[in-house]
Design a protein around this motif. Structure first.
Motif, PDB file in Angstrom:
ATOM      1  N   MET A   1       0.851  -1.197   0.000  1.00 41.61           N
ATOM      2  CA  MET A   1       0.000   0.000   0.000  1.00 41.61           C
ATOM      3  C   MET A   1       0.881   1.239   0.000  1.00 41.61           C
ATOM      4  O   MET A   1       1.832   1.332   0.752  1.00 41.61           O
ATOM      5  CB  MET A   1      -0.895   0.036   1.245  1.00 41.61           C
ATOM      6  CG  MET A   1      -1.896  -1.110   1.360  1.00 41.61           C
ATOM      7  SD  MET A   1      -3.267  -0.703   2.452  1.00 41.61           S
ATOM      8  CE  MET A   1      -2.434  -0.064   3.889  1.00 41.61           C
ATOM      9  N   ALA A   2       0.548   2.176  -0.881  1.00 45.74           N
ATOM     10  CA  ALA A   2       1.329   3.407  -0.959  1.00 45.74           C
ATOM     11  C   ALA A   2       0.399   4.578  -1.249  1.00 45.74           C
ATOM     12  O   ALA A   2      -0.623   4.425  -1.923  1.00 45.74           O
ATOM     13  CB  ALA A   2       2.388   3.292  -2.055  1.00 45.74           C
ATOM     14  N   ALA A   3       0.763   5.751  -0.725  1.00 46.03           N
ATOM     15  CA  ALA A   3      -0.023   6.951  -1.001  1.00 46.03           C
ATOM     16  C   ALA A   3       0.083   7.308  -2.480  1.00 46.03           C
ATOM     17  O   ALA A   3       1.038   6.938  -3.168  1.00 46.03           O
ATOM     18  CB  ALA A   3       0.482   8.111  -0.139  1.00 46.03           C
ATOM     19  N   THR A   5       0.922   9.022  -5.814  1.00 46.55           N
ATOM     20  CA  THR A   5       2.074   9.796  -6.267  1.00 46.55           C
ATOM     21  C   THR A   5       1.762  10.428  -7.615  1.00 46.55           C
ATOM     22  O   THR A   5       0.877   9.969  -8.350  1.00 46.55           O
ATOM     23  CB  THR A   5       3.332   8.911  -6.411  1.00 46.55           C
ATOM     24  OG1 THR A   5       3.074   7.881  -7.379  1.00 46.55           O
ATOM     25  CG2 THR A   5       3.715   8.289  -5.076  1.00 46.55           C
ATOM     26  N   THR A  23      -0.254   7.660  -9.687  1.00 38.69           N
ATOM     27  CA  THR A  23      -0.224   6.233  -9.365  1.00 38.69           C
ATOM     28  C   THR A  23      -0.967   5.999  -8.062  1.00 38.69           C
ATOM     29  O   THR A  23      -0.694   6.663  -7.050  1.00 38.69           O
ATOM     30  CB  THR A  23       1.230   5.728  -9.242  1.00 38.69           C
ATOM     31  OG1 THR A  23       1.934   6.031 -10.456  1.00 38.69           O
ATOM     32  CG2 THR A  23       1.257   4.233  -9.011  1.00 38.69           C
ATOM     33  N   THR A  24      -1.945   5.092  -8.109  1.00 37.33           N
ATOM     34  CA  THR A  24      -2.688   4.674  -6.917  1.00 37.33           C
ATOM     35  C   THR A  24      -2.561   3.164  -6.785  1.00 37.33           C
ATOM     36  O   THR A  24      -2.045   2.488  -7.686  1.00 37.33           O
ATOM     37  CB  THR A  24      -4.189   5.026  -7.041  1.00 37.33           C
ATOM     38  OG1 THR A  24      -4.804   4.104  -7.968  1.00 37.33           O
ATOM     39  CG2 THR A  24      -4.396   6.450  -7.549  1.00 37.33           C
ATOM     40  N   ASP A  25      -3.054   2.632  -5.678  1.00 33.26           N
ATOM     41  CA  ASP A  25      -2.990   1.177  -5.488  1.00 33.26           C
ATOM     42  C   ASP A  25      -3.867   0.419  -6.486  1.00 33.26           C
ATOM     43  O   ASP A  25      -3.703  -0.795  -6.652  1.00 33.26           O
ATOM     44  CB  ASP A  25      -3.407   0.819  -4.052  1.00 33.26           C
ATOM     45  CG  ASP A  25      -2.315   1.148  -3.044  1.00 33.26           C
ATOM     46  OD1 ASP A  25      -1.164   1.343  -3.466  1.00 33.26           O
ATOM     47  OD2 ASP A  25      -2.623   1.216  -1.837  1.00 33.26           O
ATOM     48  N   TYR A 188      -6.075  -1.156   0.771  1.00 34.67           N
ATOM     49  CA  TYR A 188      -5.362  -0.235  -0.126  1.00 34.67           C
ATOM     50  C   TYR A 188      -5.431   1.168   0.458  1.00 34.67           C
ATOM     51  O   TYR A 188      -6.249   1.464   1.327  1.00 34.67           O
ATOM     52  CB  TYR A 188      -5.933  -0.272  -1.549  1.00 34.67           C
ATOM     53  CG  TYR A 188      -7.427  -0.014  -1.651  1.00 34.67           C
ATOM     54  CD1 TYR A 188      -7.932   1.275  -1.767  1.00 34.67           C
ATOM     55  CD2 TYR A 188      -8.326  -1.074  -1.635  1.00 34.67           C
ATOM     56  CE1 TYR A 188      -9.296   1.511  -1.852  1.00 34.67           C
ATOM     57  CE2 TYR A 188      -9.695  -0.855  -1.721  1.00 34.67           C
ATOM     58  CZ  TYR A 188     -10.179   0.438  -1.832  1.00 34.67           C
ATOM     59  OH  TYR A 188     -11.533   0.668  -1.904  1.00 34.67           O
ATOM     60  N   THR A 189      -4.549   2.047  -0.048  1.00 31.46           N
ATOM     61  CA  THR A 189      -4.430   3.394   0.499  1.00 31.46           C
ATOM     62  C   THR A 189      -5.526   4.303  -0.058  1.00 31.46           C
ATOM     63  O   THR A 189      -5.787   4.311  -1.266  1.00 31.46           O
ATOM     64  CB  THR A 189      -3.056   3.991   0.157  1.00 31.46           C
ATOM     65  OG1 THR A 189      -2.049   3.140   0.713  1.00 31.46           O
ATOM     66  CG2 THR A 189      -2.900   5.387   0.741  1.00 31.46           C
ATOM     67  N   ASN A 191      -6.722   8.380  -0.290  1.00 35.80           N
ATOM     68  CA  ASN A 191      -6.008   9.652  -0.370  1.00 35.80           C
ATOM     69  C   ASN A 191      -6.992  10.813  -0.317  1.00 35.80           C
ATOM     70  O   ASN A 191      -7.987  10.815  -1.049  1.00 35.80           O
ATOM     71  CB  ASN A 191      -5.233   9.713  -1.685  1.00 35.80           C
ATOM     72  CG  ASN A 191      -4.260   8.552  -1.841  1.00 35.80           C
ATOM     73  OD1 ASN A 191      -3.140   8.596  -1.365  1.00 35.80           O
ATOM     74  ND2 ASN A 191      -4.699   7.484  -2.521  1.00 35.80           N
TER      75      ASN A 191
END
Length: 379
Positions: A1-3, A5, A23-25, A188-189, A191
């Protein structure tokens, strides 16, 4: 999982236009991008398969107000969130419900705590507070969720617009606090994007951009436009906001607009758009094409067996003739609504892909200036 970008891939030296990649999950989104509006978890008259294959949609929008009322949070949570519920494995953005509440002027009351409103379905009363809207969007499961804001009407008195902006800022702080103290759902992240307000007043817009920028969010939105103000004013506010918002974060202009609006706002630095216009107008016989605007209801198309639009890279728009679509529309056949809606969406996505291509190629300004008068032509 990432914020989320955002990477810049190219800019237009003569304008503010940018090409980038979010870019999202749930996947990558090339920008500039248009997001079809799936108000109740459905882009009207268009299937998810058509959105992927024929429209080439990379992200769609869901509506917090409508999804909260029906099917409701219990159903959405049991399903595992909006992606699982509707069968969509690409990114989803959920709006905050602020605009829907704004449009319910006769049945809602704005107060410091939030907004009390009546359901358009059964008349039941509900409160949307910043905290509750964060919780609702967590449960719906958007990859991008919007802060709760007040959208002032056009025209607004300065004093009202200023009060409204400060209320939106106070609500934003509460959204950020609640969002930061609650976990992501479904693995998943999620935002959060704040929203710039300030009506048509340049000093308020500047103040709101500064306040929003100071929060360091992964992306920012410009709200409160396309509510009746002249196009020239829309462009001026859009340009001013883009010059004040962070360069390295995506900028989302909410609820805009026509194909030429989109090109002009890309030129001013916007990366993301949504609007009901392609589907709503399509259901009412208006087609946006590479040669101009068509009212397919008109008799002049009765024996026109040429494709709906052979100027774009859409098999869908080249498969059906204008005469056939007119026949379906006149006969109130449901297929007519689908053909018109899918075509309009495919055209909007084609347009932003072309804009991106010309930004990267370095000739966006001349291409845009050629396109706008063509797109505005009534055929």
């Amino acid at each position: 999982m990432a914020a989320l970008t955002f990477a810049m891939e190219g800019t237009c030296p003569q304008t503010g236009a940018r090409a980038g990649k979010m870019t999202t999950d749930h996947g990558e989104i090339p920008t500039p991008i248009f997001m079809p509006v799936g108000t109740v978890g459905s882009v009207k008259a268009v299937s998810q398969q058509q959105l992927k294959e024929d429209v080439q949609a990379r992200i769609i929008l869901g509506n917090t107000y409508h999804l909260y009322l029906r099917p409701g949070l219990e159903v959405l949570e049991a399903a595992g969130g909006i992606h699982q519920f509707i069968g969509w494995d690409r990114p989803v953005l959920t709006d905050s419900g602020g605009y829907q509440v704004f449009s319910l002027a006769g049945t809602r009351k704005i107060q410091e705590d939030g907004v009390v409103f009546q359901s358009h379905i059964d008349g039941s009363r509900h409160l949307f507070s910043p905290e509750k809207v964060m919780d609702i969007q967590r449960v719906i499961g958007g990859d991008i969720i919007m802060a709760f804001d007040e959208c002032p009407p056009y025209p607004s008195e300065y004093a009202y617009a200023e009060r409204s902006m400060h209320l939106t800022h106070r609500w934003l702080d509460r959204c950020i606090e609640r969002f930061g103290s609650t976990p992501d759902k479904y693995g998943y992240t999620q935002n959060l994007f704040p929203i710039v307000q300030g009506s048509t007043f340049s000093d308020l817009r500047k103040a709101s951009c500064a306040y929003v920028s100071s929060k360091g969010a992964v992306g920012n939105a410009i709200g409160g436009l396309s509510v009746g103000e002249p196009e020239a004013q829309l462009y001026d506010i859009c340009e001013a906001c883009c010059s004040d918002l962070p360069v390295d974060k995506p900028r989302y202009l909410m609820g805009v607009g026509t194909p030429w609006n989109i090109l002009e706002c890309i030129a001013r630095g916007v990366d993301m758009f949504d609007c009901v216009m392609p589907t709503r107008n399509g259901r009412n016989a208006m087609l946006f094409t590479s040669k101009g605007v068509i009212n397919i209801d008109n008799k002049k198309w009765e024996k026109d067996f040429s494709p709906i639009d052979d100027g774009i890279d859409s098999e869908w728009s080249q498969y059906y003739s204008k005469a056939y679509l007119r026949h379906l529309v006149k006969g109130k056949e449901i297929l007519g609504l689908t053909i018109a809606s899918v075509h309009n969406l495919a055209f909007y996505l084609y347009l932003v892909r072309e804009a991106r291509k010309h930004i990267l190629k370095g000739d966006f300004l001349s291409w845009k200036n050629e396109q706008v008068p063509v797109l505005q032509t009534r055929l």
